[in-house]
Design an enzyme around this catalytic site. Structure first.
Site, PDB file in Angstrom:
ATOM      1  N   HIS A   1      96.057  72.215   8.362  1.00  0.00           N
ATOM      2  CA  HIS A   1      95.360  72.467   9.630  1.00  0.00           C
ATOM      3  C   HIS A   1      95.938  73.697  10.331  1.00  0.00           C
ATOM      4  O   HIS A   1      95.214  74.448  10.968  1.00  0.00           O
ATOM      5  CB  HIS A   1      95.455  71.230  10.541  1.00  0.00           C
TER       6      HIS A   1
ATOM      7  N   ASP B   1      92.033  70.465  17.242  1.00  0.00           N
ATOM      8  CA  ASP B   1      91.801  69.728  16.012  1.00  0.00           C
ATOM      9  C   ASP B   1      91.042  68.430  16.269  1.00  0.00           C
ATOM     10  O   ASP B   1      91.214  67.791  17.308  1.00  0.00           O
ATOM     11  CB  ASP B   1      93.165  69.393  15.403  1.00  0.00           C
TER      12      ASP B   1
ATOM     13  N   SER C   1      92.189  74.815  -0.026  1.00  0.00           N
ATOM     14  CA  SER C   1      92.355  75.216  -1.433  1.00  0.00           C
ATOM     15  C   SER C   1      90.997  75.462  -2.077  1.00  0.00           C
ATOM     16  O   SER C   1      90.813  76.438  -2.810  1.00  0.00           O
ATOM     17  CB  SER C   1      93.099  74.135  -2.217  1.00  0.00           C
TER      18      SER C   1
ATOM     19  N   GLU D   1      89.686  78.706  -0.897  1.00  0.00           N
ATOM     20  CA  GLU D   1      90.493  79.812  -1.436  1.00  0.00           C
ATOM     21  C   GLU D   1      90.122  80.063  -2.903  1.00  0.00           C
ATOM     22  O   GLU D   1      90.033  81.218  -3.346  1.00  0.00           O
ATOM     23  CB  GLU D   1      91.988  79.491  -1.296  1.00  0.00           C
TER      24      GLU D   1
HETATM   25  N1  UDP Z   1      99.518  76.052  -0.035  1.00  0.00           N
HETATM   26  C1  UDP Z   1     100.297  77.123  -0.410  1.00  0.00           C
HETATM   27  N2  UDP Z   1     101.260  76.904  -1.357  1.00  0.00           N
HETATM   28  C2  UDP Z   1     101.469  75.679  -1.929  1.00  0.00           C
HETATM   29  C3  UDP Z   1     100.650  74.609  -1.537  1.00  0.00           C
HETATM   30  C4  UDP Z   1      99.670  74.822  -0.593  1.00  0.00           C
HETATM   31  O1  UDP Z   1     100.150  78.243   0.088  1.00  0.00           O
HETATM   32  O2  UDP Z   1     102.351  75.567  -2.784  1.00  0.00           O
HETATM   33  C5  UDP Z   1      98.476  76.275   1.004  1.00  0.00           C
HETATM   34  C6  UDP Z   1      97.112  76.456   0.398  1.00  0.00           C
HETATM   35  O3  UDP Z   1      96.883  77.810   0.088  1.00  0.00           O
HETATM   36  C7  UDP Z   1      96.214  75.927   1.504  1.00  0.00           C
HETATM   37  C8  UDP Z   1      97.055  74.848   2.186  1.00  0.00           C
HETATM   38  O4  UDP Z   1      98.402  75.123   1.819  1.00  0.00           O
HETATM   39  O5  UDP Z   1      95.923  76.953   2.417  1.00  0.00           O
HETATM   40  C9  UDP Z   1      96.711  73.443   1.756  1.00  0.00           C
HETATM   41  O6  UDP Z   1      95.548  73.048   2.395  1.00  0.00           O
HETATM   42  P1  UDP Z   1      94.465  72.117   1.679  1.00  0.00           P
HETATM   43  O7  UDP Z   1      93.377  71.893   2.676  1.00  0.00           O
HETATM   44  O8  UDP Z   1      94.054  72.683   0.389  1.00  0.00           O
HETATM   45  O9  UDP Z   1      95.225  70.785   1.330  1.00  0.00           O
HETATM   46  P2  UDP Z   1      96.172  69.777   2.152  1.00  0.00           P
HETATM   47  O10 UDP Z   1      97.537  70.321   2.034  1.00  0.00           O
HETATM   48  O11 UDP Z   1      95.677  69.748   3.573  1.00  0.00           O
HETATM   49  O12 UDP Z   1      95.988  68.498   1.406  1.00  0.00           O
END
Ligand code: UDP
Length: 474
Positions: free
Chosen positions: A16, A119, A363, A366
């Site tokens: 978030h 949020d 993710s 991305e």
């Molecule tokens: N992320 C990162 N490196 C890691 C793991 C996650 O930069 O090793 C970043 C990823 O690029 C994304 C965020 O953390 O921007 C994770 O958000 P997502 O909504 O995919 O999953 P959540 O962590 O909320 O389950």
């Protein structure tokens, strides 16, 4: 009319805070003053990135509010959701945020912002904004698609007609025929009567519908039917302004999102530079999801069976579950990153040919923005819904067959299915189709954020709308 001033208040969780930081930079780049509200232990998530962005740094301020973790039954120093939350932990965490209301109101009183972007997990901020007669904009951090599915399920409760937990039912009234099973839904969504729901979750649900509108980290062309549905059928004002991660043009900004990477970014890029285009499978499950020993074992064996080269990001609290000998055996083929990876940088490298993801929305988007086909392995949250968008609507990915909504990925996915899904998007004729569809979305994503593109215009409209609100309320 004076300068606009946006207050941003993300839930304290990486998934978030990362998009809100990008959003703050983007809004500030349009000459708007920005204040980010967070807690002391989360300040560094924002501060370094802001200092690096000199052209907007002066416009962005961070204001801290103390977080009363221990007083609310949370472990000391627990100011961020990065452990897999149990119902109790999540409840206590959200209750602790309500104690931030008074200090937030003092800040609003002092700064008199034009609006509050907060949020969905901070439902009490609707009342706060109303007290000061400023619009509250909600940020859910997910896709239009997931919110449309959620709405349909809540409205029609189609899961009641399924004969068993594994019997598929159609989610009614959506632009596509989407089927789910009860096992893919969160316990909250499976509750048949509102009165049985925890008050906190009930409030989160209701307040999402009460604000001035919803900001989406998405782009219109990606989920047009669902953007229309959400806006028109649910009659909620929305602005799609993403993919937010594309606002990071600088290598440092792409590499250091949320946390410092556990691997030197140059070392990581050097490793990738030696590989052929589209030859590497990148495997990462976000900031929260963890796996049991047996699922780690299946994943390791699935990767090996696929015969593909890979980068596997393993959380430090999962690393002891890496099967014995796996790393040594595969050292010619793979790179294991323990901890935090420079995800956006990796995904954008031309050597990456597929992304094995848990379908967290950041993710997922991305991956879409980088034009990389996906292998989907949802675990919890609304990840099963995002999976459907990728595999059935966009058709840029293939599932591994995960069907159990669980806070820890604990059962059911087999190595054969993992290897099969990886091969399907990496090799052969079918893989070409996945790749070309994924590349087309990458192009559209980039166009959306360029001047004149749909997300660029979405942000312009948002700023105009807030301008209008502030001139009428003054
Ligand atoms: N992320 C990162 N490196 C890691 C793991 C996650 O930069 O090793 C970043 C990823 O690029 C994304 C965020 O953390 O921007 C994770 O958000 P997502 O909504 O995919 O999953 P959540 O962590 O909320 O389950």
């Amino acid at each position: 009319m004076g300068q606009l001033h946006f207050f941003f208040f993300p839930l304290m969780a990486h998934g978030h805070m990362i998009p809100i930081l990008d959003m703050a930079k983007l809004v500030a780049s349009r000459g708007v003053k920005v204040t980010i509200i967070t807690t002391p232990l989360n300040e560094s998530v924002f501060s370094k990135a802001i200092q690096r962005n000199k052209q907007v740094a002066n416009e962005i301020d961070i204001r801290l509010i103390k977080f009363q973790a221990v007083e609310n039954g949370l472990p000391e120093g627990c100011e961020r959701l990065e452990l897999v939350p149990s119902d109790d932990l999540l409840n206590n965490f959200l209750m602790a945020t309500t104690l931030m209301q008074e200090p937030l109101e003092q800040l609003i009183q002092e700064c008199r912002p034009s609006c509050l972007v907060s949020d969905m997990f901070l439902p009490w901020t609707t009342d706060t904004a109303a007290k000061f007669n400023i619009p509250r904009l909600v940020f859910h951090g997910t896709s239009y698609f997931a919110l449309c599915v959620t709405d349909s399920i809540r409205r029609y409760k189609p899961f009641k007609n399924a004969s068993s937990d594994s019997d598929a039912f159609v989610v009614p009234n959506l632009p596509h025929q989407i089927k789910l099973t009860r096992t893919q839904m969160s316990p909250f969504d499976r509750i048949e009567e509102e009165k049985k729901m925890s008050p906190v979750i009930k409030e989160v649900r209701e307040s999402g519908l009460k604000g001035y509108g919803v900001i989406f980290n998405s782009f219109y062309e990606l989920e047009t039917d669902y953007a229309e549905y959400y806006t028109n059928v649910l009659s909620i004002k929305t602005w799609a302004i993403g993919p937010l991660s594309l606002c990071n043009r600088d290598i440092e900004d792409k590499a250091e999102r949320g946390k410092k990477s556990s691997i030197d970014k140059h070392e990581c890029m050097k490793w990738l530079d030696l590989k052929k285009p589209s030859s590497i499978v990148y495997i990462c499950f976000g900031s929260v999801a963890i796996f049991t020993a047996s699922q780690m074992q299946e994943l390791a064996m699935g990767i090996e069976a696929s015969g593909q080269e890979f980068i596997w990001v393993v959380r430090t609290d999962n690393e002891e579950l890496l099967p014995d000998g796996f790393e040594e055996r595969t050292k010619e083929k793979g790179l294991i990153i323990r901890g935090w990876a420079p995800q956006v940088l990796i995904l954008e490298h031309e050597a990456v040919g597929a992304f094995v993801t848990h379908c967290g929305w950041n993710s997922t988007l991305e991956g879409i923005s980088a034009g990389v086909p996906m292998v989907t392995w949802p675990v919890f949250g609304e990840q099963f819904f995002n999976e459907k968008l990728v595999t059935e609507v966009l058709r840029t990915g293939v599932g591994v067959g995960s069907v159990q909504w669980k806070r820890i990925a604990s059962e059911g996915v087999k190595k054969e299915a993992i290897a099969k899904a990886i091969k399907k998007v990496m090799v052969g004729e079918e893989a070409k189709g996945f790749r070309s569809r994924a590349k087309a979305y990458k192009e559209t994503a980039r166009q959306a954020v360029e001047e004149g593109g749909s997300s660029y215009s979405g942000l312009t409209t948002l700023l105009q709308d807030i301008s209008t609100c502030s001139s009428t309320s003054h």
